[in-house]
Every structure is written in structure tokens, then in C-alpha cells.
Design a protein around this motif. Structure first.
Motif, PDB file in Angstrom:
ATOM      1  N   LEU A   1       6.177  -4.308   6.858  1.00  0.00           N
ATOM      2  CA  LEU A   1       7.011  -3.112   6.790  1.00  0.00           C
ATOM      3  C   LEU A   1       6.096  -1.896   6.652  1.00  0.00           C
ATOM      4  O   LEU A   1       5.132  -1.926   5.874  1.00  0.00           O
ATOM      5  CB  LEU A   1       7.943  -3.182   5.575  1.00  0.00           C
ATOM      6  N   SER A   2       6.402  -0.816   7.365  1.00  0.00           N
ATOM      7  CA  SER A   2       5.560   0.377   7.250  1.00  0.00           C
ATOM      8  C   SER A   2       6.363   1.621   7.637  1.00  0.00           C
ATOM      9  O   SER A   2       7.201   1.567   8.544  1.00  0.00           O
ATOM     10  CB  SER A   2       4.327   0.251   8.151  1.00  0.00           C
TER      11      SER A   2
ATOM     12  N   PRO B   1       0.343   3.248  11.201  1.00  0.00           N
ATOM     13  CA  PRO B   1      -0.632   2.181  11.455  1.00  0.00           C
ATOM     14  C   PRO B   1      -1.729   2.114  10.391  1.00  0.00           C
ATOM     15  O   PRO B   1      -2.218   1.016  10.072  1.00  0.00           O
ATOM     16  CB  PRO B   1      -1.224   2.554  12.820  1.00  0.00           C
ATOM     17  N   GLU B   2      -2.098   3.259   9.838  1.00  0.00           N
ATOM     18  CA  GLU B   2      -3.185   3.287   8.851  1.00  0.00           C
ATOM     19  C   GLU B   2      -2.843   2.454   7.618  1.00  0.00           C
ATOM     20  O   GLU B   2      -3.629   1.601   7.185  1.00  0.00           O
ATOM     21  CB  GLU B   2      -3.459   4.737   8.457  1.00  0.00           C
ATOM     22  N   VAL B   3      -1.653   2.687   7.038  1.00  0.00           N
ATOM     23  CA  VAL B   3      -1.279   1.921   5.846  1.00  0.00           C
ATOM     24  C   VAL B   3      -0.956   0.474   6.208  1.00  0.00           C
ATOM     25  O   VAL B   3      -1.238  -0.454   5.442  1.00  0.00           O
ATOM     26  CB  VAL B   3      -0.111   2.579   5.076  1.00  0.00           C
TER      27      VAL B   3
ATOM     28  N   GLU C   1       0.854  -1.182   0.000  1.00  0.00           N
ATOM     29  CA  GLU C   1       0.000   0.000   0.000  1.00  0.00           C
ATOM     30  C   GLU C   1       0.891   1.234   0.000  1.00  0.00           C
ATOM     31  O   GLU C   1       1.725   1.416   0.901  1.00  0.00           O
ATOM     32  CB  GLU C   1      -0.888   0.020   1.247  1.00  0.00           C
ATOM     33  N   CYS C   2       0.775   2.090  -1.023  1.00  0.00           N
ATOM     34  CA  CYS C   2       1.511   3.353  -1.086  1.00  0.00           C
ATOM     35  C   CYS C   2       0.515   4.488  -1.254  1.00  0.00           C
ATOM     36  O   CYS C   2      -0.351   4.431  -2.139  1.00  0.00           O
ATOM     37  CB  CYS C   2       2.506   3.350  -2.251  1.00  0.00           C
ATOM     38  N   ARG C   3       0.630   5.509  -0.425  1.00  0.00           N
ATOM     39  CA  ARG C   3      -0.292   6.646  -0.463  1.00  0.00           C
ATOM     40  C   ARG C   3       0.488   7.959  -0.469  1.00  0.00           C
ATOM     41  O   ARG C   3       1.430   8.129   0.312  1.00  0.00           O
ATOM     42  CB  ARG C   3      -1.233   6.635   0.742  1.00  0.00           C
TER      43      ARG C   3
ATOM     44  N   GLY D   1       4.911  13.892   6.201  1.00  0.00           N
ATOM     45  CA  GLY D   1       3.684  13.125   6.019  1.00  0.00           C
ATOM     46  C   GLY D   1       3.144  13.145   4.611  1.00  0.00           C
ATOM     47  O   GLY D   1       1.984  12.797   4.387  1.00  0.00           O
ATOM     48  N   ASP D   2       3.972  13.527   3.606  1.00  0.00           N
ATOM     49  CA  ASP D   2       3.478  13.598   2.234  1.00  0.00           C
ATOM     50  C   ASP D   2       3.403  12.234   1.560  1.00  0.00           C
ATOM     51  O   ASP D   2       2.878  12.106   0.459  1.00  0.00           O
ATOM     52  CB  ASP D   2       4.343  14.542   1.386  1.00  0.00           C
ATOM     53  N   PHE D   3       3.952  11.177   2.207  1.00  0.00           N
ATOM     54  CA  PHE D   3       3.936   9.840   1.617  1.00  0.00           C
ATOM     55  C   PHE D   3       3.967   8.819   2.743  1.00  0.00           C
ATOM     56  O   PHE D   3       4.582   9.037   3.795  1.00  0.00           O
ATOM     57  CB  PHE D   3       5.160   9.651   0.712  1.00  0.00           C
ATOM     58  N   ALA D   4       3.290   7.703   2.548  1.00  0.00           N
ATOM     59  CA  ALA D   4       3.342   6.595   3.499  1.00  0.00           C
ATOM     60  C   ALA D   4       3.199   5.294   2.722  1.00  0.00           C
ATOM     61  O   ALA D   4       2.537   5.249   1.679  1.00  0.00           O
ATOM     62  CB  ALA D   4       2.242   6.712   4.552  1.00  0.00           C
TER      63      ALA D   4
END
Length: 346
Positions: free
Chosen positions: A325-326, A245-247, A195-197, A332-335
Motif C-alpha cells: 500500500l502506498s 514510489p519512494e516510500v 514507512e511514514c514520512r 506532498g506534505d505526507f507520504a
């Protein structure tokens, strides 16, 4: 646990091995205390110093670090295998040459001639996960079968020991290091989900400033450093507590696993409070969330592969276990998060 790949039509890609390199001898916090200034910011939990960190030497380059990090992979898989890799992705925190990326020189040093050489500048502390995702997509879309990804953090020594910077509250926190990963198009240690946001609304909350009107490339007074205002630090802390934790839980949900059932949780390592809050959010005991902060400091993008390699060398990663992995990047522009069913290495 029995996992189902949510993308059954696509070939599996595995993270089959990791390795790392830390430059020089550990540098104790006492190096900084003789220069420290009394600042309100020093009391902020974001800047509580680790016991030690490593600093790259003045004449050591990012490419040197990658070359040294890759040596264990060469020993385990053979020089010919590494030299024949199809895809090379690199992320460098502080490019030695701002115009030229590290990728082509890394390929030359390792005797490689990859079909794809990409310098990935974005992704920050989550760049290792970002590169896993990019490499997996490239391998699934082409006939490429192997990829090497390298994350280098090399700004602690050059930036945070400058005479005007080393007394600041944030100076003792970063450390230098490099971590690399080997990916193969097979099912031996599959990447179960990624998951990449991107959060562009937060992209302006981190600055690289000389503390004056001077641009970093212009001559004159003032030394370049990453800067935050105190109000922005509060916002970044709140975002980081939420984003990692969200991703991570988004990935857990898709692979059908509860956060508390993850075998090993590996994150970036910005400070002790983030680490505690993140494993609490997943309801994980601290022993399942490896911590290299006090030995290495904040390694930015290199933290995940260095920590993963530390666990691998200590024999704490069981074949068949689920490794999550997280990380979040910058302000905070990417997670990003990724789950891997760990395989036997070597």
C-alpha cells in the motif's frame, strides 16, 4: 517468499480484513459538463475526469458511512467481536462538526467502548497507512489486541457540487466513499513493514479558500473549496510521481523484495497518469496495480481501503501474497507505505 520481521522483538500486528461503502448511485460526468466552464486548468492531466463517482447525500453523515462500511466486518466476525475492539482510529475528510470528531459517535453506534479513540485529521490520502502505523504502535506498546481504522471521504457531494464550484475543472474528479480495516495482534496477515514520512516544507501548497476575503466560518458570499495555483499543481504532480514510489520502494528494500515482485500494489487514486507512472516506477504490470478511479473518482484517504476491498471481494488477493500500500497526501506534505502478507479472510 520468506520474510524476516526487522523488529523481531516486537509482537506482530496483522491487517486481517477490510470492508467499504460507497453512497448512492454512480454519478456520471454529464452531471458536471452542463455547468463546466472553459478553463486552461481543465486541460491539466491532474483534472481529467473519471467516468463516474459517488456522492454522499445531504443528510448522510461521516458516521453513517463508517457504520455502513463496518457491516461486512460484523457479518464476518460477529457483532460482539467488533463491539469489543480496543482501539478506534478515524479519519474524516470533511468533519460534520468541526469541533467534535467522529470517533466517539462511531463507537456509540457500534456498541463499542474502546480504550483508545483517536480522530486522525492529518495524513490526507495516505491516512489509511498512517492509521495502520499508529494502531500497530499502540498495540505493541499496550495490551490492546484489536483495532478498527476508518477512512471517510465525504467532501465530493457537499463541496464539489456547490453552484460556484461544480463548473470548475477539478469538480468532477473527487468521489465519496468509506473504507475500514480490522487489525489484530497476531501473525495471521502480518504488516511486514511501514514507512511514514512528513514533509512540512510542502504544507502550505494546498489551500481551502472561499475565493474571497471571507473565512470559511464567516457569513457572506463565496463557497469553500480546495484550491491550487497552476504553478503549484505542476510541483505537486512532480512530488506525487516521486513520493509514492519512494516510500513504497523503501518498504520493499527493508523486507527484501524487488518492486517488480510485489503481488498487488494498492495506492491512492488521484488520476490516471499518476497510476500509470507509479506502477511503471516499480516495474509492475498494470494488472497488479488495481484501479478504481473510473468507477469511484479520487476517493482521497478512502481510496486504499475501498480498492483493497474491491480486490478482496473479486477474489484477486491470494493468501500469502504480498500486498503493498502506498500514497501521498495533499500537496506532498505526507507520504506512507505499508507491506502486508495477505491472509485468508472470513
Amino acid at each position: 517468499m520468506d520474510f524476516t520481521d526487522p523488529e523481531l522483538a516486537l509482537p506482530p500486528v496483522s491487517l486481517v480484513d477490510v470492508a467499504s461503502y460507497l453512497p448512492g448511485d454512480p454519478v456520471g460526468t454529464e452531471y458536471f459538463t452542463r455547468f463546466s466552464r472553459s478553463e486552461r486548468m481543465a486541460k491539466n492531466v491532474m483534472f481529467r475526469a473519471p467516468r463516474a463517482r459517488h456522492h454522499i447525500g445531504r443528510d448522510e453523515t461521516a458516521v453513517d458511512m463508517v457504520e455502513r462500511a463496518v457491516q461486512p466486518l460484523i457479518e464476518r466476525h460477529g457483532r460482539e467481536y467488533i463491539s469489543s475492539i480496543d482501539i478506534l482510529l478515524t479519519h474524516t475528510q470533511l468533519p460534520d462538526n468541526p469541533v467534535l470528531g467522529a470517533g466517539p459517535e462511531v463507537a456509540r453506534r457500534l456498541g463499542m467502548r474502546p480504550r483508545h479513540v483517536i480522530d486522525v485529521h492529518n495524513g490526507g490520502c495516505a491516512a489509511f497507512v498512517h492509521m495502520m502505523s499508529l494502531a500497530r504502535d499502540l498495540m505493541r506498546a499496550t495490551d490492546a489486541r484489536t483495532a478498527l481504522i476508518a477512512a471517510t471521504q465525504n467532501c465530493a457531494g457537499p463541496v464539489f457540487t456547490q453552484s460556484e464550484i461544480r463548473g470548475k475543472a477539478q469538480a468532477p474528479v473527487p468521489g465519496d466513499g468509506c473504507g475500514v480495516g480490522l487489525l489484530v495482534k497476531d501473525n495471521s496477515a502480518p504488516i511486514l513493514d511501514v514507512e511514514c514520512r512528513t514533509y512540512p516544507e510542502f504544507a502550505g501548497d494546498m489551500d481551502f479558500s472561499t475565493g474571497s476575503e471571507r473565512k470559511y466560518w464567516e457569513p457572506g458570499e463565496g463557497q469553500g473549496c480546495v484550491t491550487f495555483s497552476e504553478s503549484k499543481i505542476t510541483k505537486v504532480f512532480a512530488r506525487g510521481n516521486r513520493l509514492v514510489p519512494e516510500v513504497a520502494l523503501a518498504v520493499c528494500d527493508r523486507i527484501g523484495v524487488k518492486g517488480r515482485d510485489i503481488d498487488t500494489f494498492v495506492t491512492n487514486q488521484p488520476n490516471r497518469l499518476f497510476l500509470r507512472n507509479w506502477h511503471d516506477a516499480l516495474e509492475l504490470p498494470a494488472e497488479r496495480h488495481p484501479d478504481t478511479f473510473d468507477e469511484c473518482g479520487n476517493l482521497f484517504a478512502a481510496a486504499i481501503p475501498v480498492t483493497l476491498d474491491t480486490e478482496q471481494r473479486a477474489g484477486r488477493l491470494r493468501p500469502g501474497s504480498v500486498v503493498l500500500l502506498s500514497a501521498f497526501a495533499h500537496a506532498g506534505d505526507f507520504a506512507g507505505a505499508a507491506a502486508v502478507r495477505w491472509g485468508a479472510v472470513g
